[in-house]
Design a protein around this motif. Structure first.
Motif, short mmCIF file in Angstrom:
data_model
loop_
_atom_site.label_atom_id
_atom_site.label_comp_id
_atom_site.label_asym_id
_atom_site.label_seq_id
_atom_site.Cartn_x
_atom_site.Cartn_y
_atom_site.Cartn_z
N CYS A 1 0.89 -0.91 0.12
CA CYS A 1 0.13 0.09 0.15
C CYS A 1 0.78 1.12 0.14
N PRO A 2 0.22 2.54 -0.10
CA PRO A 2 1.24 3.43 -0.06
C PRO A 2 1.93 4.05 0.93
N THR A 3 2.23 2.98 2.20
CA THR A 3 1.90 3.50 3.53
C THR A 3 3.61 2.35 3.66
N VAL A 4 3.17 0.94 3.28
CA VAL A 4 4.04 0.35 3.69
C VAL A 4 5.06 0.74 2.34
N ALA A 5 5.04 1.46 0.79
CA ALA A 5 5.45 1.89 -0.20
C ALA A 5 6.59 2.69 -0.19
N ALA A 6 5.66 3.90 1.18
CA ALA A 6 5.87 5.48 1.57
C ALA A 6 8.03 4.86 2.29
N ALA A 7 7.11 4.45 3.40
CA ALA A 7 8.20 3.65 4.64
C ALA A 7 9.96 2.81 3.73
N TYR A 8 9.65 2.30 2.79
CA TYR A 8 10.74 1.65 2.59
C TYR A 8 11.51 2.04 1.74
N TRP A 9 11.13 3.48 0.72
CA TRP A 9 10.88 4.46 -0.51
C TRP A 9 12.05 5.65 1.05
N LEU A 10 11.43 6.09 1.53
CA LEU A 10 11.78 6.50 2.57
C LEU A 10 13.10 6.62 3.50
N THR A 11 13.33 4.99 3.40
CA THR A 11 14.36 4.37 4.58
C THR A 11 15.56 4.07 3.10
N TRP A 12 15.09 3.83 2.45
CA TRP A 12 15.99 4.37 1.12
C TRP A 12 17.31 5.33 0.67
N ARG A 13 15.81 6.19 1.15
CA ARG A 13 16.56 7.53 0.35
C ARG A 13 17.27 7.83 1.58
N ALA A 14 17.21 7.67 2.70
CA ALA A 14 17.52 8.61 3.75
C ALA A 14 18.60 7.61 4.18
N LEU A 15 19.13 6.51 3.85
CA LEU A 15 20.40 5.94 4.35
C LEU A 15 21.60 6.19 3.08
N THR A 16 20.76 6.17 1.69
CA THR A 16 21.74 6.72 0.94
C THR A 16 22.00 7.60 1.24
N LEU A 17 21.27 8.65 1.58
CA LEU A 17 21.95 10.44 2.23
C LEU A 17 23.03 10.27 3.23
N LEU A 18 22.55 9.09 3.63
CA LEU A 18 23.74 8.89 5.37
C LEU A 18 24.84 8.90 5.22
N TYR A 19 24.68 7.91 3.78
CA TYR A 19 26.16 7.15 4.07
C TYR A 19 26.60 7.20 2.48
N GLY A 20 26.24 7.75 1.94
CA GLY A 20 26.77 8.16 -0.17
C GLY A 20 27.21 7.15 -0.14
N THR A 21 27.84 6.26 -0.87
CA THR A 21 28.85 5.37 -1.69
C THR A 21 28.73 3.53 -0.97
N ALA A 22 29.13 3.89 0.74
CA ALA A 22 29.32 3.09 1.78
C ALA A 22 28.06 2.55 2.11
N LEU A 23 28.67 0.83 2.52
CA LEU A 23 27.25 0.58 2.64
C LEU A 23 26.73 0.86 3.92
N PRO A 24 24.99 1.35 4.37
CA PRO A 24 24.84 1.85 5.73
C PRO A 24 25.06 0.64 6.50
N VAL A 25 24.99 0.99 7.98
CA VAL A 25 25.24 -0.50 8.59
C VAL A 25 24.31 -0.82 9.17
N ARG A 26 23.46 -1.96 9.78
CA ARG A 26 22.08 -1.89 9.78
C ARG A 26 22.20 -1.76 11.71
N GLY A 27 21.41 -1.34 12.34
CA GLY A 27 22.10 -1.47 13.39
C GLY A 27 22.45 -1.21 14.23
#
Length: 202
Positions: free
Chosen positions: A46-72
């Motif tokens: 649904c739009p809520t699940v989609a938005a949660a996934y994509w906001l997280t993808w975008r936010a972690l990309t901004l936080l880590y750049g080309t490095a792998l985000p560190v889960r946890g």
């Protein structure tokens, strides 16, 4: 299991999880998530699940750049209480991807790898969510406005028919198709639209 074809066109999220590596869940500690994983967790798309996934993808990309985000090693705060609106659904998806958990989360091993307390609610923040790296303190504030992506004009009538049990098999199928069409447009046509996904580096 057959998912809508557009799921494969949503970028996947690859992370490094030191705990997964330590415990042998992933030999190299690398975990890879796609939109289908969020759907499996929620049990629906649904739009809520989609938005949660994509906001997280975008936010972690901004936080880590080309490095792998560190889960946890990511703290996530929500402006709303956990039981208000769609916050709980959003938090479940965000927690899946980031490893962050509330008071029920993993306590850690020898003072390391703790996930407990990394999801916080009713926080005083400017947008709906805040993602913060534990190591550097870098943060991204984020919000989604899926209402900016309108549903098919037939949606309201079909929703009423489905809700009141008057929809036949063809109408139910059509309802599912136009529901997923909106999700598809949100995650493909509008995924870089600032009117739909607002992210601000702090």
């Amino acid at each position: 299991m057959s998912f809508p074809e557009f799921y494969e066109h949503v970028p996947r999220l690859r992370l490094r999880d030191p705990l997964a590596g330590l415990l042998g869940a992933s030999a190299d500690g690398i975990l890879d998530y796609g939109y289908a994983d969020a759907v499996r967790l929620a049990g629906h798309s649904c739009p809520t699940v989609a938005a949660a996934y994509w906001l997280t993808w975008r936010a972690l990309t901004l936080l880590y750049g080309t490095a792998l985000p560190v889960r946890g090693e990511i703290r996530v705060s929500f402006r709303q209480p956990r039981d208000e609106g769609v916050t709980g659904v959003t938090a479940a998806v965000v927690g899946l991807l980031t490893g962050a958990a509330g008071s029920e989360g993993f306590k850690g091993l020898g003072g390391r790898y703790a996930r407990r307390g990394l999801l916080n609610f009713a926080a005083t923040i400017p947008l709906e969510l805040r993602f913060e790296r534990l190591d550097t303190g870098a943060r991204v504030d984020a919000a989604a406005y899926p209402q900016q992506v309108p549903a098919d004009p037939a949606f309201s009538d079909l929703l009423a028919a489905v809700t009141f049990g008057t929809a036949d098999a063809a109408a139910r199928q059509r309802f599912g198709e136009i529901w997923q069409d909106r999700v598809a447009r949100l995650l493909t046509e509008h995924r870089d639209d600032p009117a739909v996904f607002d992210l601000r580096v702090g």
